[in-house]
Design an enzyme around this catalytic site. Structure first.
Site, PDB file in Angstrom:
ATOM      1  N   HIS A 209     -33.430  23.276-102.752  1.00 22.46           N
ATOM      2  CA  HIS A 209     -34.664  22.714-102.218  1.00 22.46           C
ATOM      3  C   HIS A 209     -34.413  21.279-101.774  1.00 22.46           C
ATOM      4  O   HIS A 209     -33.756  20.509-102.484  1.00 22.46           O
ATOM      5  CB  HIS A 209     -35.765  22.747-103.278  1.00 22.46           C
ATOM      6  CG  HIS A 209     -35.962  24.107-103.868  1.00 22.46           C
ATOM      7  ND1 HIS A 209     -36.375  25.182-103.114  1.00 22.46           N
ATOM      8  CD2 HIS A 209     -35.763  24.578-105.125  1.00 22.46           C
ATOM      9  CE1 HIS A 209     -36.442  26.254-103.887  1.00 22.46           C
ATOM     10  NE2 HIS A 209     -36.075  25.916-105.111  1.00 22.46           N
TER      11      HIS A 209
ATOM     12  N   HIS B 168     -28.660  27.086-106.576  1.00 25.34           N
ATOM     13  CA  HIS B 168     -28.943  27.979-107.697  1.00 25.34           C
ATOM     14  C   HIS B 168     -29.337  29.356-107.181  1.00 25.34           C
ATOM     15  O   HIS B 168     -29.623  29.547-105.997  1.00 25.34           O
ATOM     16  CB  HIS B 168     -30.057  27.424-108.581  1.00 25.34           C
ATOM     17  CG  HIS B 168     -31.360  27.216-107.862  1.00 25.34           C
ATOM     18  ND1 HIS B 168     -31.607  26.107-107.081  1.00 25.34           N
ATOM     19  CD2 HIS B 168     -32.498  27.967-107.801  1.00 25.34           C
ATOM     20  CE1 HIS B 168     -32.834  26.177-106.589  1.00 25.34           C
ATOM     21  NE2 HIS B 168     -33.386  27.307-106.995  1.00 25.34           N
TER      22      HIS B 168
ATOM     23  N   ARG C 237     -31.865  28.642 -97.706  1.00 25.70           N
ATOM     24  CA  ARG C 237     -31.134  29.805 -98.208  1.00 25.70           C
ATOM     25  C   ARG C 237     -29.796  29.956 -97.494  1.00 25.70           C
ATOM     26  O   ARG C 237     -29.669  29.614 -96.327  1.00 25.70           O
ATOM     27  CB  ARG C 237     -31.963  31.079 -98.027  1.00 25.70           C
ATOM     28  CG  ARG C 237     -33.282  31.071 -98.779  1.00 25.70           C
ATOM     29  CD  ARG C 237     -34.067  32.359 -98.533  1.00 25.70           C
ATOM     30  NE  ARG C 237     -35.305  32.392 -99.292  1.00 25.70           N
ATOM     31  CZ  ARG C 237     -36.460  31.889 -98.872  1.00 25.70           C
ATOM     32  NH1 ARG C 237     -36.525  31.319 -97.675  1.00 25.70           N
ATOM     33  NH2 ARG C 237     -37.534  31.959 -99.633  1.00 25.70           N
TER      34      ARG C 237
ATOM     35  N   LYS D  25     -33.756  37.205 -95.867  1.00 24.17           N
ATOM     36  CA  LYS D  25     -34.562  36.191 -95.193  1.00 24.17           C
ATOM     37  C   LYS D  25     -33.670  35.283 -94.353  1.00 24.17           C
ATOM     38  O   LYS D  25     -32.443  35.351 -94.406  1.00 24.17           O
ATOM     39  CB  LYS D  25     -35.345  35.373 -96.222  1.00 24.17           C
ATOM     40  CG  LYS D  25     -36.403  36.180 -96.975  1.00 24.17           C
ATOM     41  CD  LYS D  25     -37.196  35.300 -97.912  1.00 24.17           C
ATOM     42  CE  LYS D  25     -38.283  36.098 -98.628  1.00 24.17           C
ATOM     43  NZ  LYS D  25     -39.074  35.253 -99.550  1.00 24.17           N
TER      44      LYS D  25
ATOM     45  N   GLN E  56     -29.754  29.351-103.036  1.00 24.27           N
ATOM     46  CA  GLN E  56     -30.711  28.462-102.398  1.00 24.27           C
ATOM     47  C   GLN E  56     -30.672  27.072-103.006  1.00 24.27           C
ATOM     48  O   GLN E  56     -30.090  26.831-104.055  1.00 24.27           O
ATOM     49  CB  GLN E  56     -32.126  29.035-102.525  1.00 24.27           C
ATOM     50  CG  GLN E  56     -32.605  29.163-103.968  1.00 24.27           C
ATOM     51  CD  GLN E  56     -33.977  29.803-104.055  1.00 24.27           C
ATOM     52  OE1 GLN E  56     -34.979  29.109-104.165  1.00 24.27           O
ATOM     53  NE2 GLN E  56     -34.019  31.137-103.982  1.00 24.27           N
TER      54      GLN E  56
ATOM     55  N   GLU F  12     -37.937  22.662-109.995  1.00 23.36           N
ATOM     56  CA  GLU F  12     -38.469  23.793-110.747  1.00 23.36           C
ATOM     57  C   GLU F  12     -37.805  23.911-112.111  1.00 23.36           C
ATOM     58  O   GLU F  12     -36.656  23.504-112.307  1.00 23.36           O
ATOM     59  CB  GLU F  12     -38.294  25.088-109.961  1.00 23.36           C
ATOM     60  CG  GLU F  12     -36.863  25.423-109.597  1.00 23.36           C
ATOM     61  CD  GLU F  12     -36.779  26.581-108.615  1.00 23.36           C
ATOM     62  OE1 GLU F  12     -35.931  27.462-108.842  1.00 23.36           O
ATOM     63  OE2 GLU F  12     -37.517  26.605-107.621  1.00 23.36           O
TER      64      GLU F  12
ATOM     65  N   LYS G 203     -39.318  20.380-104.242  1.00 25.96           N
ATOM     66  CA  LYS G 203     -39.689  21.563-105.004  1.00 25.96           C
ATOM     67  C   LYS G 203     -38.824  21.700-106.259  1.00 25.96           C
ATOM     68  O   LYS G 203     -38.145  22.703-106.450  1.00 25.96           O
ATOM     69  CB  LYS G 203     -39.550  22.819-104.124  1.00 25.96           C
ATOM     70  CG  LYS G 203     -40.211  24.071-104.710  1.00 25.96           C
ATOM     71  CD  LYS G 203     -39.972  25.251-103.779  1.00 25.96           C
ATOM     72  CE  LYS G 203     -40.565  26.524-104.354  1.00 25.96           C
ATOM     73  NZ  LYS G 203     -40.241  27.702-103.528  1.00 25.96           N
TER      74      LYS G 203
ATOM     75  N   SER H  56     -31.992  34.698-103.765  1.00 24.34           N
ATOM     76  CA  SER H  56     -31.052  34.103-102.823  1.00 24.34           C
ATOM     77  C   SER H  56     -30.318  32.895-103.399  1.00 24.34           C
ATOM     78  O   SER H  56     -30.828  32.191-104.273  1.00 24.34           O
ATOM     79  CB  SER H  56     -31.786  33.685-101.551  1.00 24.34           C
ATOM     80  OG  SER H  56     -32.846  32.787-101.856  1.00 24.34           O
TER      81      SER H  56
END
Length: 426
Positions: free
Chosen positions: A114, A284, A303, A309, A112, A144, A142, A110
Site C-alpha cells: 500500500h 505482503h 498488486r 486483478k 501487494q 493494516e 492503508k 495477491s
C-alpha cells in the site's frame, strides 16, 4: 447531546471473493449466520471472504433493523465520533478513519503493498482510471493489522538479506530468473552489518525488480522445473519449509511469478491471538486462516502477483521501503488494557484493537475512550451495559460504542470473546 443511544447494534456486510473459505468453513459466514444478517442465506460451496464493519461506502454497515447507514447516523450524531477525533482526522459525513473486518482465507491473496499518502495522491493524479474514488479512498495510506482467529499464514516484508542471498545461490530455478551480475552484487552486500543502508536497499530493489519483471515464458519454464523437482522429493534442507507452500500456491496460480516470492519475503505462521502489522511500502500476502483485520480507510492497493486483478508492477516496485529483517519484526505484541482485555496498539494513529476475554458469568469494565469503537463478538454470549441500559450479545453480534461512553461487558454461557477496534486522537 443526542437522544439516540450511544451504544447500538449494527448489521455488517459480507463480501464474496474467490479466495474466501467456503460455506460454514468461513468465520465471516459463521458470524453472518449467527447474527442473522438480513437477506443472508448460506450456500455451502460459495466463498465468503470478508465481513465488513464500518462506514466504507462500498459496503457500509447499517444501524440494525433499519436501512440507515452508520455514516449517516454518525453524521446526525456527531458527538459520537468525538471532537478530538473529528478534528484530528478531518472526519466528514460521519465516516470513520478505519475499517474493521473479519477475513476467511482459503487461498492466497495477491502479492501487494500500500502506498503512503504522498504516493497515493500521485497515483490518483496520474491514473485516475485505476486509482479512483473520493477522499479518503484514493488519497490515504492503508496500514493494516491482522490478529489471528485460527492458525494463520502470511508473507510479510523482505527476508533478512543473507536468507535471500542463500536462496538466490542454492535454488537453481530462482537463480535462473535473475541476471548473474545482480546476484553477484547482492551477495556482496548481503553480509553487511547495516542491512537497511542505502546500498543494501538499492541491491535488494534490483533483485526484486528483476524478479517481478521476468518474461512470462521464462517464469513458466522455471516454475515447472521447481514444482517438478519438489514433487519428485529433490529438496534441499533450507527449501523444506517452502516446498508444500510453493506447490499449493502454484496449484491455485499456475505460471505466476508470485510463487517465487516466498524465497524473498518472510513466511510467518501465527497462532490465535498473535498479530502482525504492515505499514506503507511493505510487501505482503495473506495465505490462509481466519483473522480480525483493521485498516485505515482507503482503497489503495498495488498488486504484482497471485491475482486476476490489475497488476501495477512498476509502481509497486517504486513504492516499497526495501526494509529487510525477520518476520517477527512485523509482530504486534499486546499489552494489558484491563483485567481481561489486551491492547494491540500499532504505530499509527488511525486505529487500535482490544481483545476481550470475559470468563463465564464474569464482567469487564471498559473506561470511556476519546473516540468511537466498533466491536464484534467472536465467541460466546453475554451483554453490554451502559447508563442503566443493556444490549444482548451473541456470536456474530456487531455493535457501535460512542466516544466518551463507559461500558461493561458481561458473559454467560461459557464466556465471551470480543474484538473492539477504536480510534483516539493520539
Amino acid at each position: 447531546m443526542s437522544s439516540a443511544p450511544p451504544v447500538f447494534a449494527l448489521a455488517a456486510g459480507l463480501q464474496s471473493y474467490d479466495w474466501g473459505k467456503l460455506g460454514k468453513e468461513s468465520k465471516a459466514a459463521q458470524y453472518a449466520l449467527s447474527a442473522a444478517l438480513p437477506d443472508f442465506e448460506l450456500v455451502e460451496d460459495k466463498p465468503y471472504a470478508e465481513l465488513w464493519m464500518g462506514t466504507h461506502p462500498t459496503l457500509p454497515s447499517k444501524v440494525h433493523g433499519t436501512s440507515e447507514t452508520l455514516a449517516a447516523h454518525l453524521a446526525t450524531n456527531k458527538s459520537y465520533i468525538g471532537d478530538s477525533v473529528s478534528e484530528r482526522f478531518q472526519v466528514k459525513d460521519g465516516n470513520l478513519p478505519f475499517l474493521f473486518k473479519i477475513l476467511a482465507i482459503r487461498k492466497a491473496l495477491s502479492i501487494q503493498a500500500h502506498p503512503d499518502k504522498k504516493f497515493a495522491e500521485k497515483l490518483h493524479a496520474e491514473r485516475p482510471d485505476l486509482y479512483k474514488g473520493t477522499p479518503p479512498l484514493y488519497d490515504n495510506h492503508k496500514p493494516e493489522m491482522a490478529i489471528a482467529l485460527t492458525p494463520f499464514k502470511a508473507l510479510c516484508g523482505f527476508r533478512p538479506l543473507p536468507e535471500i542471498s542463500n536462496f538466490l545461490t542454492t535454488v537453481p530455478e530462482l537463480g535462473a530468473l535473475i541476471p548473474p551480475t545482480i546476484i553477484a552484487k547482492f551477495t556482496t552486500v548481503a553480509a553487511s552489518p547495516n542491512p537497511n543502508g542505502p546500498a543494501e536497499k538499492a541491491a535488494l530493489r534490483e533483485v526484486f525488480s528483476a524478479l517481478m519483471t521476468v518474461e512470462p515464458e521464462q517464469v513458466k519454464g522455471q516454475l515447472s522445473l521447481l514444482i517438478a523437482r519438489y514433487k519428485a522429493g529433490a529438496v534441499t534442507p533450507q527449501e523444506v519449509p517452502l516446498r508444500d507452500l510453493a506447490i499449493a500456491i502454484e496449484s491455485d496460480f499456475p505460471n505466476d511469478i508470485g510463487v517465487f516470492c516466498p524465497f524473498v519475503l518472510n513466511v510467518i505462521d501465527l497462532e490465535p491471538g498473535q498479530a502482525i502489522f504492515l505499514g506503507a511500502g511493505e510487501p505482503h500476502a495473506y495465505i490462509s486462516g481466519d483473522i480480525v483485520e483493521t485498516m485505515a480507510t482507503s482503497d489503495n492497493v498495488l498488486r504484482a502477483g497471485l491475482t486476476p486483478k490489475v497488476r501495477d508492477v512498476p509502481n509497486l516496485i517504486t513504492s516499497l521501503t526495501y526494509e529487510s529483517g525477520p518476520g517477527l519484526n512485523h509482530c504486534v505484541r499486546p499489552s494489558q488494557f484491563s483485567d481481561n482485555t489486551l491492547l494491540y496498539d500499532p504505530p499509527i494513529p488511525e486505529f487500535s484493537v482490544l481483545e476481550v476475554n470475559v470468563p463465564k458469568d464474569g464482567a469487564e469494565k471498559h473506561k470511556a475512550l476519546d473516540g468511537p469503537s466498533l466491536a464484534i463478538v467472536t465467541e460466546g454470549e453475554g451483554s453490554v451495559h451502559w447508563d442503566n441500559e443493556e444490549l444482548g450479545l451473541k456470536e456474530g453480534s456487531v455493535i457501535f460504542i460512542a466516544a466518551g461512553q463507559e461500558v461493561d461487558l458481561k458473559a454467560t454461557c461459557g464466556g465471551l470473546t470480543v474484538y473492539r477496534a477504536f480510534v483516539e486522537a493520539k
